[in-house]
Design a protein around this motif. Sequence first.
Motif, PDB file in Angstrom:
ATOM      1  N   ALA A  93       0.881  -1.083  -0.016  1.00 18.54           N
ATOM      2  CA  ALA A  93       0.083  -0.228  -0.052  1.00 18.54           C
ATOM      3  C   ALA A  93       0.941   1.350   0.095  1.00 18.54           C
ATOM      4  O   ALA A  93       1.853   1.234   0.716  1.00 18.54           O
ATOM      5  CB  ALA A  93      -1.065  -0.171   1.141  1.00 18.54           C
ATOM      6  N   VAL A  94       0.477   2.328  -0.929  1.00 15.77           N
ATOM      7  CA  VAL A  94       1.347   3.514  -0.817  1.00 15.77           C
ATOM      8  C   VAL A  94       0.447   4.816  -0.315  1.00 15.77           C
ATOM      9  O   VAL A  94      -0.686   4.642  -0.598  1.00 15.77           O
ATOM     10  CB  VAL A  94       1.488   3.911  -2.312  1.00 15.77           C
ATOM     11  N   ARG A  95       1.083   5.279   0.771  1.00 15.25           N
ATOM     12  CA  ARG A  95       0.706   6.303   1.384  1.00 15.25           C
ATOM     13  C   ARG A  95       1.177   7.577   0.598  1.00 15.25           C
ATOM     14  O   ARG A  95       2.527   7.790   0.872  1.00 15.25           O
ATOM     15  CB  ARG A  95       0.996   6.152   2.871  1.00 15.25           C
ATOM     16  N   LEU A  96       0.169   8.409   0.006  1.00 15.25           N
ATOM     17  CA  LEU A  96       0.522   9.585  -0.426  1.00 15.25           C
ATOM     18  C   LEU A  96       0.919  10.838   0.486  1.00 15.25           C
ATOM     19  O   LEU A  96       0.147  10.545   1.573  1.00 15.25           O
ATOM     20  CB  LEU A  96      -0.422   9.972  -1.404  1.00 15.25           C
ATOM     21  N   PRO A  97       1.657  11.797   0.185  1.00 17.49           N
ATOM     22  CA  PRO A  97       2.001  12.484   0.811  1.00 17.49           C
ATOM     23  C   PRO A  97       1.095  13.828   1.122  1.00 17.49           C
ATOM     24  O   PRO A  97       0.476  13.650  -0.225  1.00 17.49           O
ATOM     25  CB  PRO A  97       3.435  13.117   0.540  1.00 17.49           C
ATOM     26  N   HIS A  98       1.123  14.377   1.941  1.00 20.31           N
ATOM     27  CA  HIS A  98      -0.015  15.579   1.928  1.00 20.31           C
ATOM     28  C   HIS A  98       0.338  16.616   1.048  1.00 20.31           C
ATOM     29  O   HIS A  98       1.869  16.690   0.747  1.00 20.31           O
ATOM     30  CB  HIS A  98      -0.125  16.410   3.495  1.00 20.31           C
ATOM     31  N   LEU A  99      -0.144  17.164   0.070  1.00 20.55           N
ATOM     32  CA  LEU A  99       0.134  18.176  -0.625  1.00 20.55           C
ATOM     33  C   LEU A  99       1.305  19.364  -0.184  1.00 20.55           C
ATOM     34  O   LEU A  99       2.383  19.449  -0.968  1.00 20.55           O
ATOM     35  CB  LEU A  99      -1.172  18.986  -1.277  1.00 20.55           C
ATOM     36  N   SER A 100       0.731  19.762   1.016  1.00 23.31           N
ATOM     37  CA  SER A 100       1.893  20.699   1.566  1.00 23.31           C
ATOM     38  C   SER A 100       3.314  20.098   1.576  1.00 23.31           C
ATOM     39  O   SER A 100       4.055  20.844   1.586  1.00 23.31           O
ATOM     40  CB  SER A 100       1.288  21.092   2.980  1.00 23.31           C
ATOM     41  N   ASP A 101       3.435  18.786   1.998  1.00 19.26           N
ATOM     42  CA  ASP A 101       4.561  18.105   2.203  1.00 19.26           C
ATOM     43  C   ASP A 101       5.262  17.816   0.850  1.00 19.26           C
ATOM     44  O   ASP A 101       6.467  17.883   0.657  1.00 19.26           O
ATOM     45  CB  ASP A 101       4.551  17.037   3.051  1.00 19.26           C
ATOM     46  N   SER A 102       4.577  17.698  -0.142  1.00 23.01           N
ATOM     47  CA  SER A 102       5.079  17.425  -1.462  1.00 23.01           C
ATOM     48  C   SER A 102       6.098  18.464  -1.887  1.00 23.01           C
ATOM     49  O   SER A 102       7.031  18.227  -2.547  1.00 23.01           O
ATOM     50  CB  SER A 102       4.012  17.464  -2.395  1.00 23.01           C
ATOM     51  N   LEU A 103       5.955  19.709  -1.689  1.00 16.19           N
ATOM     52  CA  LEU A 103       6.670  20.745  -2.139  1.00 16.19           C
ATOM     53  C   LEU A 103       8.147  20.645  -1.433  1.00 16.19           C
ATOM     54  O   LEU A 103       9.216  20.993  -2.151  1.00 16.19           O
ATOM     55  CB  LEU A 103       6.180  22.076  -1.997  1.00 16.19           C
ATOM     56  N   ASP A 104       8.099  20.537  -0.118  1.00 16.26           N
ATOM     57  CA  ASP A 104       9.328  20.344   0.669  1.00 16.26           C
ATOM     58  C   ASP A 104      10.330  19.032   0.083  1.00 16.26           C
ATOM     59  O   ASP A 104      11.452  19.090  -0.184  1.00 16.26           O
ATOM     60  CB  ASP A 104       9.031  20.149   2.216  1.00 16.26           C
ATOM     61  N   HIS A 105       9.279  18.064  -0.171  1.00 13.10           N
ATOM     62  CA  HIS A 105       9.932  16.879  -0.941  1.00 13.10           C
ATOM     63  C   HIS A 105      10.564  17.193  -2.021  1.00 13.10           C
ATOM     64  O   HIS A 105      11.715  16.844  -2.179  1.00 13.10           O
ATOM     65  CB  HIS A 105       9.109  15.761  -0.785  1.00 13.10           C
ATOM     66  N   ILE A 106       9.851  17.915  -2.855  1.00  9.54           N
ATOM     67  CA  ILE A 106      10.385  18.048  -4.413  1.00  9.54           C
ATOM     68  C   ILE A 106      11.635  18.955  -3.977  1.00  9.54           C
ATOM     69  O   ILE A 106      12.518  18.737  -4.880  1.00  9.54           O
ATOM     70  CB  ILE A 106       9.307  18.858  -5.157  1.00  9.54           C
ATOM     71  N   LEU A 107      11.600  19.950  -3.331  1.00  5.15           N
ATOM     72  CA  LEU A 107      12.719  20.847  -3.176  1.00  5.15           C
ATOM     73  C   LEU A 107      13.978  20.063  -2.698  1.00  5.15           C
ATOM     74  O   LEU A 107      15.143  20.285  -3.084  1.00  5.15           O
ATOM     75  CB  LEU A 107      12.417  22.076  -2.156  1.00  5.15           C
TER      76      LEU A 107
END
Length: 126
Positions: free
Chosen positions: A46-60
Amino acid sequence: MTQPADHPFVQAVKPLVDAMGGQMVAPDQAQGDDVVLAWEGQDRVAVRLPHLSDSLDHILAELQRRHGMPLSELDRKTKQTVVRILETRGAFSVRHGVETVASALGVSRFTVYNYLNRENAAKGAD
């Protein structure tokens, strides 16, 4: 029996899950918004997707790893490329996205908007 984390399918999707900042959990631990992936008729992970707000920090953080240095130390042209990548990935649709990106790049919000406007003007000229 093969442990779930050792299953070839799980290993195959791991780089994708890591790249998007998701978390892999056992299928029986899946919660409401988790995506359960099956292989050959059997739930494997199962894949738990990140919260949208956390995604930007992860991308950076991923862009910083890719460049091998803090984003604020990149040259102007590379910062413009980073902004283009972030725009493509939807970074500026997140609340405070421009401010977050500007801070990571060590530039002002105005500069980020200039990079975006320059890119959009170039697209319009094509």
